[in-house]
Enzyme design. Structure first.
Site, short mmCIF file in Angstrom:
data_model
loop_
_atom_site.label_atom_id
_atom_site.label_comp_id
_atom_site.label_asym_id
_atom_site.label_seq_id
_atom_site.Cartn_x
_atom_site.Cartn_y
_atom_site.Cartn_z
N GLU A 165 20.01 -78.54 -39.38
CA GLU A 165 18.78 -77.87 -38.93
C GLU A 165 17.91 -77.28 -40.05
OE1 GLU A 165 20.14 -74.93 -36.12
OE2 GLU A 165 20.59 -76.45 -34.62
N GLU A 276 25.25 -83.30 -29.72
CA GLU A 276 25.38 -82.05 -28.94
C GLU A 276 24.61 -82.22 -27.63
OE1 GLU A 276 24.32 -78.65 -31.38
OE2 GLU A 276 25.25 -79.52 -33.15
C1 GLA Z 1 23.13 -75.80 -32.72
C2 GLA Z 1 24.40 -75.90 -33.55
C3 GLA Z 1 25.63 -75.85 -32.69
C4 GLA Z 1 25.52 -74.77 -31.64
C5 GLA Z 1 24.27 -74.96 -30.83
C6 GLA Z 1 24.14 -73.94 -29.75
O1 GLA Z 1 22.79 -76.95 -32.09
O2 GLA Z 1 24.44 -77.07 -34.33
O3 GLA Z 1 26.74 -75.59 -33.49
O4 GLA Z 1 25.51 -73.51 -32.23
O5 GLA Z 1 23.18 -74.84 -31.71
O6 GLA Z 1 25.32 -73.75 -29.06
#
Ligand code: GLA
Length: 392
Positions: A165, A276
Site C-alpha cells: 500500500e 484479500e
Molecule cells: C489491508 C492489509 C491487511 C488488513 C486489511 C484490513 O488490506 O493489507 O493486512 O489489515 O487492510 O483488515
C-alpha cells in the site's frame, strides 16, 4: 475420473449444502468437496487466519479451513507491530505457530507484510529523541528488519508481500510512514522501493516477492504500480507478482477495471494474486471510498438516525441482499476463473462474517456480510455459486 468430472458427477446427485433465505435456486455441490477442489485446475484458494482458528478454539472455522482452503495469509501475526513491537523485542510465537500449522497441513503460506506504513511502530523511522531518522538510518532500519524476519522464516513461507500500500490513488506515493519520514520526494522514494526489494531478494532468495495494494484496479493506480514494476525490472531487481487486495462491494469496482488490471500486471510478467477478497454489502461504502473514510469515525454517525441508514441489516441479511451478494461473488469469481492462466491464488480475507474487518470499516460497529459463511457458519448462497463456476 478426473477431479473436475468427479465434481460434476457428484454435484448432479448431491444434496444442497447451502441453506439460507435466498429465493433463487442454488446449484448443488458435493458436501465432501471444498473450494480448493473445485478450483484445483485454476488457482490456489486461500484465506486469512488468526490464532483462534489455528489453535482450534474456533473449531468450525478450523474445519472449514482444512476442507476448503489450501493457502493461508496471517491476518495480523506477521505484521511489524507484532513481530517487532519495541526496539528491543521480537515476538515470533504466533507467526511460528502459523508456519507450523501450514506445514503440517500442506498449505501454501504467505508472509504478510514486510514494509508498510500501518501496524508498524514509529521507531522504525523515528529516532529515540523523536526526530526523523536520516535517509541512511531509514534504509538501514528496513534492511535490519527484513534481514531478521526473512532469515527467521527462510524456507518456511512461499511468498512475501514485500511492500504493502505505498501507491496513492493518483499513482504517486502516499505521504505516510516510511515515505513521510523520507520527505516524500519521488526520486528518493523510488530509491527506497528499490532498496526494499533488493533486501527482500537478498534475504528471501527462494521466496516469491510481491507488491500488494488495495484499489489496485483503479487505472491511475494500476499505472503507478506498473511504473514501479518496470523500474525494478529495469534495474534487474526481482519482483514476481502483484497482489490485488479485492476489498470490494456490491457496486464497485467496474468489472472491466478488474480485467484490465489483471492484464496490465500480467503483461509485465507479473503473477497475479487476489490477496484479500471480501464483499461489502452495506450502504455508502463506495461513496466513502471516493471522499475518504476518516470522517465516518465521528461518533455522530453512531446516532440513531444515521445508524438506521448506515447499518440496516443488524437483524439479518434480507433475501434480496443475499441474492445480490451471491451474484456479485459469482460474477467476480467468473472473471478470476476466466483469467486463471494469469492468476496464482485467490485468497478471501477471512472465513465467517463475524471475523471480517468490514464490520468496523469504513464505518465502525456495523453488521456486514462480507465473506462466504454467515455468523452461524451456514454457508452463504455465494458459496454454492462459487463452487459451481468451474463446472460451467
Ligand atoms: C489491508 C492489509 C491487511 C488488513 C486489511 C484490513 O488490506 O493489507 O493486512 O489489515 O487492510 O483488515
Amino acid at each position: 475420473m478426473t477431479k473436475r468430472s468427479l465434481i460434476c458427477a457428484a454435484a448432479a446427485v448431491s444434496a444442497l449444502v447451502v441453506s439460507c433465505s435466498q429465493k433463487t435456486p442454488q446449484p448443488s455441490v458435493d458436501p465432501d468437496l471444498g473450494l480448493k477442489d473445485a478450483y484445483s485446475d485454476a488457482f490456489l484458494i486461500g484465506t486469512a487466519v488468526n490464532r483462534f482458528i489455528l489453535s482450534g478454539r474456533d473449531t468450525l472455522s478450523y474445519n472449514i479451513l482444512l476442507k476448503d482452503f489450501n493457502a493461508m495469509s496471517p491476518e495480523n501475526d506477521m505484521k511489524p507491530e507484532v513481530l517487532h513491537p519495541t526496539p528491543d523485542t521480537w515476538n515470533f510465537t504466533a507467526a511460528d505457530q502459523y508456519v507450523a500449522f501450514g506445514k503440517e497441513h500442506g498449505m501454501w503460506l504467505l508472509g504478510h507484510t514486510l514494509c508498510w506504513h500501518n501496524q508498524t511502530p514509529d521507531f522504525f523511522w523515528t529516532r529515540k529523541d523523536g526526530k526523523p531518522m536520516s535517509k541512511d538510518e531509514i534504509f538501514a532500519s528496513i534492511e535490519d528488519y527484513i534481514k531478521v524476519v526473512c532469515t527467521h522464516f527462510a524456507g518456511k513461507v512461499d511468498a512475501w508481500d514485500v511492500i504493502n500500500e505505498i501507491v496513492s490513488e493518483q499513482g504517486g506515493y502516499r505521504d505516510l510512514g516510511w515515505v513521510h519520514a523520507l520527505g516524500g520526494d519521488q526520486d528518493l522514494v523510488d530509491e527506497f522501493v528499490k532498496h526494499v526489494f533488493r533486501c527482500a531478494e537478498k534475504y528471501a532468495p527462494d521466496t516469491q516477492l510481491y507488491y500488494n495494494d488495495f484499489n489496485a484496479w483503479r487505472p491511475e493506480k494500476v499505472a503507478g504500480i506498473c511504473r514501479i514494476v518496470k523500474m525494478l525490472q529495469a534495474e534487474g531487481i526481482r519482483i514476481d507478482g502483484v497482489g490485488i487486495q479485492a476489498h470490494w462491494g456490491l457496486d464497485f469496482p467496474k468489472n472491466q477495471y478488474i480485467e484490465d488490471a489483471i492484464d496490465a500486471y500480467s503483461a509485465l510478467g507479473m503473477r497475479v494474486n487476489i490477496t484479500e477478497f471480501d464483499m461489502d454489502v452495506l450502504p455508502f461504502t463506495r461513496a466513502v471510498q471516493v471522499f475518504g473514510w476518516q470522517g465516518m469515525k465521528d461518533p455522530m454517525y453512531q446516532l440513531e438516525e444515521y445508524e438506521e441508514f448506515l447499518d440496516p441489516y443488524k437483524d439479518g441479511i434480507p433475501a434480496e441482499i443475499e441474492d445480490a451478494h451471491a451474484a456479485r461473488f459469482k460474477e467476480i469469481m467468473e472473471i478470476f476463473y476466466k483469467h486463471r492462466s494469469q492468476i496464482d491464488r485467490v485468497t478471501f480475507w477471512g472465513i465467517n462474517d463475524r471475523m471480517s474487518w468490514k464490520n468496523g470499516y469504513p464505518v465502525p460497529n456495523r453488521t456486514n456480510y462480507s465473506l462466504l459463511w454467515q455468523r452461524d457458519f451456514t454457508p452463504h448462497a455465494a458459496y454454492g455459486e462459487i463452487m459451481a463456476v468451474p463446472q460451467k
